[in-house]
Design a protein around this motif. Sequence first.
Motif, PDB file in Angstrom:
ATOM      1  N   GLU A  96       1.253  13.499  -1.670  1.00 27.10           N
ATOM      2  CA  GLU A  96       1.337  13.236  -3.254  1.00 27.10           C
ATOM      3  C   GLU A  96       2.728  13.716  -3.489  1.00 27.10           C
ATOM      4  O   GLU A  96       3.390  12.845  -4.407  1.00 27.10           O
ATOM      5  N   TYR A 152      -0.534   5.281   6.458  1.00 29.95           N
ATOM      6  CA  TYR A 152       0.312   5.598   5.126  1.00 29.95           C
ATOM      7  C   TYR A 152       1.723   5.281   5.120  1.00 29.95           C
ATOM      8  O   TYR A 152       2.563   6.053   6.319  1.00 29.95           O
ATOM      9  N   ILE A 194       1.342   8.708  -1.688  1.00 33.93           N
ATOM     10  CA  ILE A 194      -0.017   8.428  -2.011  1.00 33.93           C
ATOM     11  C   ILE A 194       0.131   8.607  -3.738  1.00 33.93           C
ATOM     12  O   ILE A 194       1.013   9.401  -4.145  1.00 33.93           O
ATOM     13  N   ASP A 195      -0.824   7.965  -4.193  1.00 29.43           N
ATOM     14  CA  ASP A 195      -0.894   8.131  -5.794  1.00 29.43           C
ATOM     15  C   ASP A 195      -2.315   8.960  -5.864  1.00 29.43           C
ATOM     16  O   ASP A 195      -3.336   8.384  -5.677  1.00 29.43           O
ATOM     17  N   SER A 246      -3.649   9.889  -8.584  1.00 30.27           N
ATOM     18  CA  SER A 246      -4.527   9.351  -9.801  1.00 30.27           C
ATOM     19  C   SER A 246      -5.463   8.485  -9.213  1.00 30.27           C
ATOM     20  O   SER A 246      -6.332   7.933 -10.404  1.00 30.27           O
ATOM     21  N   GLU A 247      -5.463   8.008  -7.984  1.00 26.17           N
ATOM     22  CA  GLU A 247      -6.512   6.778  -7.666  1.00 26.17           C
ATOM     23  C   GLU A 247      -7.918   7.265  -7.744  1.00 26.17           C
ATOM     24  O   GLU A 247      -8.782   6.567  -7.993  1.00 26.17           O
ATOM     25  N   GLY A 287       5.440  11.509  -2.847  1.00 29.75           N
ATOM     26  CA  GLY A 287       5.264   9.780  -3.357  1.00 29.75           C
ATOM     27  C   GLY A 287       4.891   9.079  -2.412  1.00 29.75           C
ATOM     28  O   GLY A 287       4.789   7.693  -2.514  1.00 29.75           O
TER      29      GLY A 287
END
Length: 233
Positions: A26, A47, A31-32, A34-35, A29
Amino acid sequence: MSDVIADLTIHHCPPHRVRAIATVLEDRGWIDGSESERPTLHLGQPYDLDPLSSIEVTALTVQLIELAPEMAFTLRQSPTDEWPGSLYRYVPGLGEFQAETNHDGKPIFTVDTILQIDAVSPDDRSAALGIPWSAAIERMPSGTVLEPEPHAARWTPATGEIIVLAAGTSRADLRVPARCPALVEDDGALSDSLAADAALAACGFHRANPWEALNATCRLWGTDVYRTGDAGT
């Protein structure tokens, strides 16, 4: 070699290591966060990473192993018109395997390397070709792994008292029986947390992240903990 496209595939990660690995991804940047409500990793799913240099790939490999030595993963760099790709693979118990790769991501070997491999024992030949790593990864299930439910822990080093918030019966606070006093240095650094970690472990908790001072005087410290069974330990 200049920076080239790279990807990371996580094949296995115990639940109590999910937060540390997800934080790395995260922060870069990749992965997100907030998912989902709690950090989650998708096993067997590549990924996509930013273009990385060979030095950055090596540094990332070291970082991942240090943060989660029980994790198995594959880190690839795509080939270019001038250079072959690269594969960095780690499986606990086997260690690291590295090889150059073709456009399909498969390891490639020079004639000299093949002749050298052909001269060694069958076991050494298998290891040189990366077969044990591939076989181990094929047996690992895909899917998702979720961070266990965390509980906040509070520790007062001066008295040694540790409380795990909302972890008792009817979500009451749970007081750790053992007292674990520790010295806080003049610069605010904690001298030692081994006794506190051991006391938490004796009560069935695994520390999720480092202890951090929660006030300016460094009299109260906090961390998150997982129940041992939920953490997969």
